[in-house]
Design an enzyme around this catalytic site. Sequence first.
Site, PDB file in Angstrom:
ATOM      1  N   ASP A   8     -28.677  16.955  -9.306  1.00  0.00           N
ATOM      2  CA  ASP A   8     -28.084  18.288  -9.238  1.00  0.00           C
ATOM      3  C   ASP A   8     -28.728  18.990  -8.037  1.00  0.00           C
ATOM      4  O   ASP A   8     -29.802  18.575  -7.578  1.00  0.00           O
ATOM      5  CB  ASP A   8     -28.389  19.032 -10.546  1.00  0.00           C
ATOM      6  CG  ASP A   8     -27.976  20.478 -10.498  1.00  0.00           C
ATOM      7  OD1 ASP A   8     -26.831  20.757 -10.105  1.00  0.00           O
ATOM      8  OD2 ASP A   8     -28.818  21.348 -10.839  1.00  0.00           O
ATOM      9  N   ASP A  10     -28.784  22.966  -7.160  1.00  0.00           N
ATOM     10  CA  ASP A  10     -29.453  24.250  -7.422  1.00  0.00           C
ATOM     11  C   ASP A  10     -30.491  24.099  -8.534  1.00  0.00           C
ATOM     12  O   ASP A  10     -30.159  23.724  -9.661  1.00  0.00           O
ATOM     13  CB  ASP A  10     -28.419  25.310  -7.844  1.00  0.00           C
ATOM     14  CG  ASP A  10     -27.450  25.652  -6.727  1.00  0.00           C
ATOM     15  OD1 ASP A  10     -27.910  25.940  -5.611  1.00  0.00           O
ATOM     16  OD2 ASP A  10     -26.232  25.605  -6.967  1.00  0.00           O
ATOM     17  N   GLY A  46     -25.460  25.852 -13.695  1.00  0.00           N
ATOM     18  CA  GLY A  46     -24.664  24.633 -13.834  1.00  0.00           C
ATOM     19  C   GLY A  46     -23.184  24.863 -14.054  1.00  0.00           C
ATOM     20  O   GLY A  46     -22.416  23.913 -14.039  1.00  0.00           O
ATOM     21  N   ARG A  49     -18.345  28.999 -10.434  1.00  0.00           N
ATOM     22  CA  ARG A  49     -18.354  30.392  -9.966  1.00  0.00           C
ATOM     23  C   ARG A  49     -17.519  31.284 -10.889  1.00  0.00           C
ATOM     24  O   ARG A  49     -17.960  32.374 -11.271  1.00  0.00           O
ATOM     25  CB  ARG A  49     -17.791  30.436  -8.545  1.00  0.00           C
ATOM     26  CG  ARG A  49     -18.075  31.715  -7.827  1.00  0.00           C
ATOM     27  CD  ARG A  49     -17.527  31.679  -6.417  1.00  0.00           C
ATOM     28  NE  ARG A  49     -18.030  30.561  -5.633  1.00  0.00           N
ATOM     29  CZ  ARG A  49     -17.510  30.141  -4.481  1.00  0.00           C
ATOM     30  NH1 ARG A  49     -16.459  30.764  -3.981  1.00  0.00           N
ATOM     31  NH2 ARG A  49     -18.026  29.112  -3.838  1.00  0.00           N
ATOM     32  N   SER A 116     -21.411  23.456  -7.180  1.00  0.00           N
ATOM     33  CA  SER A 116     -21.381  24.489  -6.123  1.00  0.00           C
ATOM     34  C   SER A 116     -20.497  24.071  -4.951  1.00  0.00           C
ATOM     35  O   SER A 116     -20.646  22.992  -4.379  1.00  0.00           O
ATOM     36  CB  SER A 116     -22.790  24.769  -5.609  1.00  0.00           C
ATOM     37  OG  SER A 116     -22.710  25.617  -4.474  1.00  0.00           O
ATOM     38  N   ASN A 118     -20.744  25.549  -2.253  1.00  0.00           N
ATOM     39  CA  ASN A 118     -21.591  25.789  -1.081  1.00  0.00           C
ATOM     40  C   ASN A 118     -22.547  24.629  -0.816  1.00  0.00           C
ATOM     41  O   ASN A 118     -23.424  24.744   0.049  1.00  0.00           O
ATOM     42  CB  ASN A 118     -22.388  27.081  -1.267  1.00  0.00           C
ATOM     43  CG  ASN A 118     -21.483  28.308  -1.250  1.00  0.00           C
ATOM     44  OD1 ASN A 118     -20.777  28.538  -0.274  1.00  0.00           O
ATOM     45  ND2 ASN A 118     -21.467  29.062  -2.333  1.00  0.00           N
ATOM     46  N   ASP A 170     -31.309  20.369 -14.195  1.00  0.00           N
ATOM     47  CA  ASP A 170     -32.139  21.450 -14.736  1.00  0.00           C
ATOM     48  C   ASP A 170     -31.330  22.360 -15.660  1.00  0.00           C
ATOM     49  O   ASP A 170     -31.845  23.376 -16.104  1.00  0.00           O
ATOM     50  CB  ASP A 170     -32.743  22.302 -13.602  1.00  0.00           C
ATOM     51  CG  ASP A 170     -31.695  23.169 -12.930  1.00  0.00           C
ATOM     52  OD1 ASP A 170     -30.548  22.696 -12.750  1.00  0.00           O
ATOM     53  OD2 ASP A 170     -32.009  24.321 -12.588  1.00  0.00           O
TER      54      ASP A 170
HETATM   55  C1  BG6 Z   1     -24.282  25.706  -9.723  1.00  0.00           C
HETATM   56  C2  BG6 Z   1     -25.156  26.887 -10.138  1.00  0.00           C
HETATM   57  O1  BG6 Z   1     -25.051  24.743  -9.083  1.00  0.00           O
HETATM   58  O2  BG6 Z   1     -23.238  26.163  -8.857  1.00  0.00           O
HETATM   59  C3  BG6 Z   1     -24.279  27.954 -10.791  1.00  0.00           C
HETATM   60  O3  BG6 Z   1     -26.139  26.436 -11.068  1.00  0.00           O
HETATM   61  C4  BG6 Z   1     -23.154  28.361  -9.850  1.00  0.00           C
HETATM   62  O4  BG6 Z   1     -25.073  29.062 -11.147  1.00  0.00           O
HETATM   63  C5  BG6 Z   1     -22.359  27.116  -9.434  1.00  0.00           C
HETATM   64  O5  BG6 Z   1     -22.294  29.284 -10.492  1.00  0.00           O
HETATM   65  C6  BG6 Z   1     -21.228  27.426  -8.474  1.00  0.00           C
HETATM   66  O6  BG6 Z   1     -21.768  27.763  -7.224  1.00  0.00           O
HETATM   67  P1  BG6 Z   1     -20.922  28.276  -5.963  1.00  0.00           P
HETATM   68  O7  BG6 Z   1     -21.912  28.138  -4.834  1.00  0.00           O
HETATM   69  O8  BG6 Z   1     -19.741  27.369  -5.814  1.00  0.00           O
HETATM   70  O9  BG6 Z   1     -20.533  29.674  -6.257  1.00  0.00           O
HETATM   71 MG    MG Z   2     -28.982  23.275 -11.435  1.00  0.00          MG
END
Ligand code: BG6
Ligand code: MG
Length: 216
Positions: A8, A10, A46, A49, A116, A118, A170
Amino acid sequence: MIKGVIFDLDGVLVSTDELHYKAWKQLALELDITDFTKEDNQRQKGVSRMESLEVVLSKGSRIFTDAEKLVLAERKNSYYIELLQELSTEAVLPRVVETLTMLRERGILIGVGSVSKNTPLILKRTQLESYIDKVSCGLDITRSKPDPEVFVVAANKLGLEVDECLVVEDSAAGVVAAKAAGMRSLGVGPEYKELEADYEALNFNSNIHWDNLLKA
Ligand code: BG6
Ligand code: MG
């Protein structure tokens, strides 16, 4: 026999939780939600968004249309991306680089499995790209953890069977996703004891018996 480890992002490879929290907090305040807390932020770990947005909105009483929710999520993401501009190799969690290097030296493939969207930007800014073989992220999937999709896609990209992969997570949603994918898991991070993963360690500084984990 484990041939690939899927991490994972984040909270496992990089420390971004505080940045997510700051961005959601800013949005919450703009919506007059003053009691969005770090505990609420834990429930966002986890999950996607849009699901994270629901956690924020559940603290207020206003009703939003789906179109309005998309705008709000996009606004939070713009705050988050602004904060990500400050991200550097310093955000990489302790012993991550050493762990990835050690696994690669053993011939283990390295994947990332994160919901994510991002992920590519974060891997670039933290210079982790060169340690990773394949990335499966929010841009590749339609269902968020606890659905197993992100890990199944990672295994496919690595060219491995699900039972040849070990997941490092996590979040509770991530451990459930790993189990649903048919993968064993190592739970790390502040809540590692509550994750119900197959193996547990506070962080990569802990004494992790990789020989045993990789034999499973
Ligand atoms: C996960 C985070 O890795 O990514 C979440 O733990 C978050 O808290 C999710 O909401 C989505 O992220 P992003 O960057 O696409 O908004
Ligand atoms: Mg995580």
